[in-house]
Write a protein that holds these residues in place. Structure first.
Motif, PDB file in Angstrom:
ATOM      1  N   ASP B 312      -6.461 -10.838  14.933  1.00  0.00           N
ATOM      2  CA  ASP B 312      -5.919 -11.432  13.702  1.00  0.00           C
ATOM      3  C   ASP B 312      -4.558 -12.088  13.869  1.00  0.00           C
ATOM      4  O   ASP B 312      -4.140 -12.845  12.987  1.00  0.00           O
ATOM      5  N   CYS B 313      -3.849 -11.803  14.940  1.00  0.00           N
ATOM      6  CA  CYS B 313      -2.499 -12.352  15.077  1.00  0.00           C
ATOM      7  C   CYS B 313      -2.564 -13.884  15.134  1.00  0.00           C
ATOM      8  O   CYS B 313      -3.235 -14.453  15.985  1.00  0.00           O
ATOM      9  N   CYS B 449      -0.617 -20.965   4.022  1.00  0.00           N
ATOM     10  CA  CYS B 449       0.014 -19.691   4.364  1.00  0.00           C
ATOM     11  C   CYS B 449       1.191 -19.932   5.312  1.00  0.00           C
ATOM     12  O   CYS B 449       1.075 -20.693   6.270  1.00  0.00           O
ATOM     13  N   GLU B 450       2.292 -19.275   5.018  1.00  0.00           N
ATOM     14  CA  GLU B 450       3.475 -19.403   5.866  1.00  0.00           C
ATOM     15  C   GLU B 450       3.143 -19.014   7.310  1.00  0.00           C
ATOM     16  O   GLU B 450       3.706 -19.558   8.259  1.00  0.00           O
ATOM     17  N   ARG B 456      -6.189 -16.482   4.564  1.00  0.00           N
ATOM     18  CA  ARG B 456      -7.618 -16.450   4.950  1.00  0.00           C
ATOM     19  C   ARG B 456      -8.058 -15.032   5.290  1.00  0.00           C
ATOM     20  O   ARG B 456      -9.105 -14.572   4.841  1.00  0.00           O
ATOM     21  N   TRP B 457      -7.230 -14.339   6.080  1.00  0.00           N
ATOM     22  CA  TRP B 457      -7.619 -12.973   6.462  1.00  0.00           C
ATOM     23  C   TRP B 457      -7.654 -12.067   5.224  1.00  0.00           C
ATOM     24  O   TRP B 457      -8.550 -11.235   5.094  1.00  0.00           O
ATOM     25  N   THR B 458      -6.674 -12.262   4.306  1.00  0.00           N
ATOM     26  CA  THR B 458      -6.648 -11.438   3.093  1.00  0.00           C
ATOM     27  C   THR B 458      -7.934 -11.644   2.297  1.00  0.00           C
ATOM     28  O   THR B 458      -8.586 -10.677   1.880  1.00  0.00           O
ATOM     29  N   THR B 465     -15.897  -9.612   4.440  1.00  0.00           N
ATOM     30  CA  THR B 465     -16.475 -10.350   5.562  1.00  0.00           C
ATOM     31  C   THR B 465     -15.626 -10.235   6.831  1.00  0.00           C
ATOM     32  O   THR B 465     -15.927 -10.874   7.825  1.00  0.00           O
ATOM     33  N   ARG B 466     -14.560  -9.472   6.752  1.00  0.00           N
ATOM     34  CA  ARG B 466     -13.715  -9.311   7.934  1.00  0.00           C
ATOM     35  C   ARG B 466     -13.178  -7.884   7.963  1.00  0.00           C
ATOM     36  O   ARG B 466     -12.867  -7.311   6.917  1.00  0.00           O
ATOM     37  N   GLU B 467     -13.088  -7.356   9.167  1.00  0.00           N
ATOM     38  CA  GLU B 467     -12.554  -5.999   9.311  1.00  0.00           C
ATOM     39  C   GLU B 467     -11.038  -6.041   9.374  1.00  0.00           C
ATOM     40  O   GLU B 467     -10.487  -6.977   9.946  1.00  0.00           O
TER      41      GLU B 467
END
Lengths: 172, 519
Positions: B312-313, B449-450, B456-458, B465-467
């Motif tokens: 995710d980074c 997103c800054e 997107r991850w949030t 749909t994402r861990e």
């Protein structure tokens, strides 16, 4: 936030307008306004040369002491200076001096060619030119002089160059 | 506040207003102002493809170049002319979006710290784009190409770089040889290759770099350029003739503005201005900046090597190394130079779950300036402090989006995180179980997103749909999401109001005074 572009006709219109603005920005400024680099009644004179001047002094015979300091294979009887004369150029246009420049020889030892380029905007029509060029500091005065009367059409480019193989100062 | 910073923020506010205008038309996810870099990539490839075709048909001699390009207009249905026009307009578009990209990133202050590398590698790309664009005009070898080549030579001759003036290559009718023309071709083919390498460097420190815009935006942009090519095809302006100076030229001011500027001022002035502008741009990263927040720290005892933070980074700051204590397992490792201190890794870590029974919540990777354990404590205390309010709402926001602290009220407790994606999804369930009737999560607008991927991850984590995902058992009607950037406070207020109405309606009149059910 919902994807407004899928739901609102106004959004579609907005998209068309913004894409249109992008196209307008590119379309207009890729060809407008017209750029006039040279006014319609003007012509150009370009003075340029790339020429190696004469040596700054004459060759002389080496003294026995100088020869003795050199390795046997380098004992040339004559010592010639590497440095070349700077090249001076002058242009008189209709009796008035329009250009005066001295171009230094290139290279760390100042033994390369002197180069020069200058463009001048002049009114189209007939002009009396006197071009003088000096490439030897040992001689008095200018080594080459060319006088000519030229008639320049609007936007015409006259190139004043120097080519020893063609007799010196050339007009083309 | 430093005056320059104040000016930047003022200009940024103006840019954000412009973004909202585009949002209204395109939606935040397709807003071209949020995809300027990706649009630049797309236009570059459009240039490459159309350029390859033009190179195939180009007679690479001084004598034949003009004729070969001019003949393109005689290709059936003028396809050649359209392709040529597309090539030119894509070059114009590339410069426009690249300048806008530079402006946007500059206004956001994205030139220092972990972004320094991308900033510094981006500036030469702009320069190379201009060099390439100018060189492209020479290949046509019409009067505009002649003017540009000569103007460039006169400008370069200002510097003592060449023994003989470059301008001597353009004296006289036959001065331009095929050999010189090969140099033109080399510039226009060689520089794009440098650009490819430069672009690769530019996105090196960015994970999942957006190198192509969303399909609809790409199609819209390409269609716009195609329509422009059809409506206003580019035409040659008469063959080059070195004994006559071009007078009136249909001029591309976007790509060739430097020549008139040179003649209007002087070559020395333009060199000075260019050098000054480059120095300022290159110096921005080394100007004094506020100290960055402490970077993420890994706790080996609580890291199970699941790789979610690695995945995710947004800046590839996390790598996996062998775990020193757990045999075959891995351990996350943070690169201090790359870490943006965004906290997205904390939200990705399964050990960040607030349901863990330990009195002190310690996770596998955490932000020293805002540990996740502290957030749990603040949430518990905040909800408790709301007393017997029947419909308590917990709001989680982001320091770079709408300031959620202003939402704090008798029934609302709000937390501003480094990035919304710092929030582990399990905190939503935890808040609901701990007394909240609803939870509002707000992050920057889609695509803005800054920290590139936080929004997107949030969204993906909360949508499951994402861990790590929000459990399906959590009632979705008690959760509201609002993607709204700074300045779009009304969207968040609206989302909060809508959530209140929903949870009130769901509870019904009989439970108006009842506390939410604890799981």
């Amino acid at each position: 936030m919902a994807d407004v572009s899928k739901s609102k006709p106004l959004a579609w219109i907005g998209q068309v307008l913004l894409y249109g603005f992008f196209a307008l920005l590119i379309g207009v400024f890729s060809s407008w306004p017209t750029y006039r680099h040279l006014p319609p009644d003007q012509a150009l004179i370009k003075v340029s040369f790339s020429h190696q001047g004469k040596p700054v002094s004459d060759c002389r015979s080496a003294t026995p002491q100088e020869l003795a300091k050199l390795p046997p294979n380098m004992r040339a009887p004559q010592i010639c200076p590497r440095e070349r004369s700077p090249i001076a150029v002058e242009l008189d246009l209709d009796g008035v001096n329009a250009l005066r420049h001295v171009a230094a020889p290139s290279g760390l030892s100042r033994d390369g060619a002197s180069a020069f380029y200058q463009r001048m905007q002049v009114a189209a029509g007939t002009h009396r030119l006197v071009v003088r060029l000096k490439d030897d500091v040992r001689s008095p005065g200018f080594d080459f002089v060319r006088e000519a009367t030229v008639t320049l059409k609007p936007a015409q480019i006259l190139v004043i160059d120097f080519d020893p193989g063609k007799g010196g100062i050339t007009l083309q | 506040m430093h005056p320059l910073r104040a000016i930047r923020l003022y200009a940024l506010a103006g840019f954000r207003r412009l973004e909202r205008v585009f949002d209204a038309a395109f939606g935040s996810g397709l807003n071209p102002l949020r995809h300027l870099g990706a649009l630049g990539f797309m236009l570059f490839w459009l240039l490459a493809v159309s350029g390859i075709y033009l190179y195939v048909v180009l007679d690479t001699s001084a004598e034949g170049a003009y004729r070969s390009i001019d003949q393109l207009s005689r290709v059936p249905w003028q396809l050649g002319g359209i392709l040529r026009s597309l090539h030119r307009y894509a070059a114009d578009g590339l410069i426009v979006v690249t300048l806008a990209h530079l402006l946007r990133e500059g206004l956001h202050g994205r030139y220092s710290g972990f972004r320094r590398f991308s900033w510094l590698t981006g500036i030469p790309l702009l320069l190379l784009s201009y060099v390439n664009a100018v060189g492209g005009f020479w290949l046509n070898w019409d009067q505009l190409g002649q003017f540009s080549a000569l103007a460039t030579a006169e400008w370069l001759d200002q510097l003592p770089l060449f023994g003989s003036p470059l301008t001597r290559n353009f004296l006289g009718a036959d001065a331009v040889s095929d050999r010189l023309f090969s140099l033109f071709v080399f510039v226009h083919v060689g520089v794009p290759l440098l650009l490819v390498f430069g672009l690769w460097f530019h996105v090196q420190r960015v994970a999942r770099a957006k190198v192509f815009p969303p399909r609809r935006l790409a199609l819209g942009t390409a269609a716009t350029l195609l329509a422009l090519a059809l409506a206003a095809p580019v035409a040659s302006q008469g063959p080059a003739n070195l004994v006559v100076a071009p007078t009136a030229l249909a001029y591309d001011w976007l790509l060739l503005f430097v020549h008139p500027l040179t003649y209007f001022t002087s070559p020395a002035f333009v060199w000075f201005a260019l050098t000054g502008a480059l120095l300022v741009l290159f110096a921005l990263p080394v100007m004094p900046h506020p100290a960055p927040a402490p970077i993420a720290v890994v706790d080996a005892d609580n890291c199970n090597g699941c790789r979610r933070c690695f995945d995710d980074c947004p800046y590839a700051a996390v790598t996996m190394v062998p775990h020193p204590m757990r045999g075959v397992r891995e351990l996350a490792k943070v690169d201090a130079d790359l870490c943006a201190s965004c906290g997205i890794c904390v939200g990705a870590c399964p050990s960040s779950s607030p349901f863990r029974s330990a009195a002190e919540l310690v996770t596998g990777i955490d932000m020293p300036s805002a540990p996740i354990g502290m957030l749990r404590q603040q949430l518990v205390k905040g909800l408790a402090a709301l007393g017997n309010q029947p419909y308590k709402v917990a709001v989680f926001g982001c320091d770079h989006g709408v300031d959620v602290r202003q939402l704090t009220g008798p029934d609302v407790v709000a937390f501003s995180l480094m990035c919304a994606a710092q929030l582990p999804p399990s905190f939503v369930e935890y808040a609901l179980r701990d007394g909240a009737a609803g939870v509002l999560v707000t992050a920057c607008a889609e695509g803005s997103c800054e920290y590139r991927l936080g929004q997107r991850w949030t969204a993906e984590r909360l949508q499951g749909t994402r861990e790590p995902h929000l459990r399906t058992s959590v009632p979705r009607e008690r959760l509201a999401l609002a993607w709204a950037g700074a300045g779009d406070e009304s969207a968040v207020h609206q989302a909060l109001q809508s959530l209140r109405q929903r949870i009130t309606a769901a509870a019904g009149p009989m439970s108006a005074n009842a506390a939410p059910v604890r799981g």
